[in-house]
Design a protein around this motif. Sequence first.
Motif, PDB file in Angstrom:
ATOM      1  N   GLU A 113      39.988 -35.034  90.870  1.00  0.00           N
ATOM      2  CA  GLU A 113      41.333 -35.387  91.314  1.00  0.00           C
ATOM      3  C   GLU A 113      41.675 -34.690  92.629  1.00  0.00           C
ATOM      4  OE1 GLU A 113      45.963 -35.048  89.762  1.00  0.00           O
ATOM      5  OE2 GLU A 113      44.323 -34.878  88.321  1.00  0.00           O
TER       6      GLU A 113
ATOM      7  N   PHE B 130      39.674 -36.233  95.531  1.00  0.00           N
ATOM      8  CA  PHE B 130      40.223 -37.552  95.823  1.00  0.00           C
ATOM      9  C   PHE B 130      41.493 -37.432  96.665  1.00  0.00           C
ATOM     10  CE2 PHE B 130      43.290 -40.866  94.551  1.00  0.00           C
ATOM     11  CZ  PHE B 130      42.659 -41.972  95.085  1.00  0.00           C
ATOM     12  N   HIS B 131      42.425 -36.569  96.245  1.00  0.00           N
ATOM     13  CA  HIS B 131      43.677 -36.413  96.995  1.00  0.00           C
ATOM     14  C   HIS B 131      43.424 -35.875  98.403  1.00  0.00           C
ATOM     15  CE1 HIS B 131      46.585 -37.666  94.028  1.00  0.00           C
ATOM     16  NE2 HIS B 131      45.931 -36.976  93.110  1.00  0.00           N
TER      17      HIS B 131
ATOM     18  N   VAL C  22      42.036 -38.830 100.513  1.00  0.00           N
ATOM     19  CA  VAL C  22      43.068 -39.811 100.852  1.00  0.00           C
ATOM     20  C   VAL C  22      44.011 -39.235 101.894  1.00  0.00           C
ATOM     21  CG1 VAL C  22      45.024 -41.145  99.993  1.00  0.00           C
ATOM     22  CG2 VAL C  22      42.915 -41.065  98.677  1.00  0.00           C
ATOM     23  N   ASP C  23      44.429 -37.982 101.704  1.00  0.00           N
ATOM     24  CA  ASP C  23      45.326 -37.358 102.684  1.00  0.00           C
ATOM     25  C   ASP C  23      44.676 -37.313 104.063  1.00  0.00           C
ATOM     26  OD1 ASP C  23      47.222 -36.943 100.696  1.00  0.00           O
ATOM     27  OD2 ASP C  23      46.746 -34.811 100.435  1.00  0.00           O
TER      28      ASP C  23
ATOM     29  N   GLY D  98      51.965 -40.712  99.108  1.00  0.00           N
ATOM     30  CA  GLY D  98      50.614 -41.259  99.076  1.00  0.00           C
ATOM     31  C   GLY D  98      50.488 -42.681  99.564  1.00  0.00           C
TER      32      GLY D  98
ATOM     33  N   ARG E 173      47.036 -44.775  97.626  1.00  0.00           N
ATOM     34  CA  ARG E 173      46.068 -44.174  96.707  1.00  0.00           C
ATOM     35  C   ARG E 173      46.282 -44.743  95.312  1.00  0.00           C
ATOM     36  NH1 ARG E 173      46.516 -38.347  97.551  1.00  0.00           N
ATOM     37  NH2 ARG E 173      47.721 -38.871  99.354  1.00  0.00           N
ATOM     38  N   GLN E 174      45.197 -45.000  94.643  1.00  0.00           N
ATOM     39  CA  GLN E 174      45.237 -45.444  93.252  1.00  0.00           C
ATOM     40  C   GLN E 174      44.472 -44.404  92.441  1.00  0.00           C
ATOM     41  OE1 GLN E 174      47.093 -48.033  92.218  1.00  0.00           O
ATOM     42  NE2 GLN E 174      47.744 -48.184  94.336  1.00  0.00           N
ATOM     43  N   GLU E 175      45.221 -43.382  92.040  1.00  0.00           N
ATOM     44  CA  GLU E 175      44.611 -42.214  91.417  1.00  0.00           C
ATOM     45  C   GLU E 175      43.800 -42.526  90.163  1.00  0.00           C
ATOM     46  OE1 GLU E 175      45.894 -37.974  89.506  1.00  0.00           O
ATOM     47  OE2 GLU E 175      47.186 -38.845  91.012  1.00  0.00           O
TER      48      GLU E 175
ATOM     49  N   ARG F 140      40.609 -43.811  91.302  1.00  0.00           N
ATOM     50  CA  ARG F 140      40.026 -43.047  92.414  1.00  0.00           C
ATOM     51  C   ARG F 140      39.660 -43.995  93.558  1.00  0.00           C
ATOM     52  NH1 ARG F 140      41.591 -39.442  89.194  1.00  0.00           N
ATOM     53  NH2 ARG F 140      40.460 -37.517  88.770  1.00  0.00           N
TER      54      ARG F 140
END
Length: 118
Positions: free
Chosen positions: A5, A8-9, A12-13, A37, A53-55, A58
């Motif tokens: 997680e 991934f964040h 994306v950031d 996001g 983002r689609q957490e 992922r």
Amino acid sequence: MSLTEARFHDLVDETQNTIEDIFDESGLDLDLESSAGVLTVKFENGTQLIISRQEPLRQLWLAAPAGGFHFDYDEEEKRWVCDKSEELLGEMLQRLTLAQAGVEIEFDAIDGHYDGNR
């Protein structure tokens, strides 16, 4: 193979910040909005790109007049790849920006360079 997680964040950031920087430096007349996001790019002609983002999956999603596209991160190659067409995120952004704004912008900076350092 699955991203954590936190990773991934971070990815994306970093991706959204790089996209914002590229658009800021492009000289195009557009509005950029980034919140929770989601990065929204609004072009002068009223069209827009939405990068979110689609957490749970992922994935990074891109919504455009041409359709919706889902990108998985290829950890080995350090790039976002469309899960249907295998087009790279930067290639698709270049193509969509040309179609929506009539200007060719290079998005090479987001394909294949993520190593935790910008």
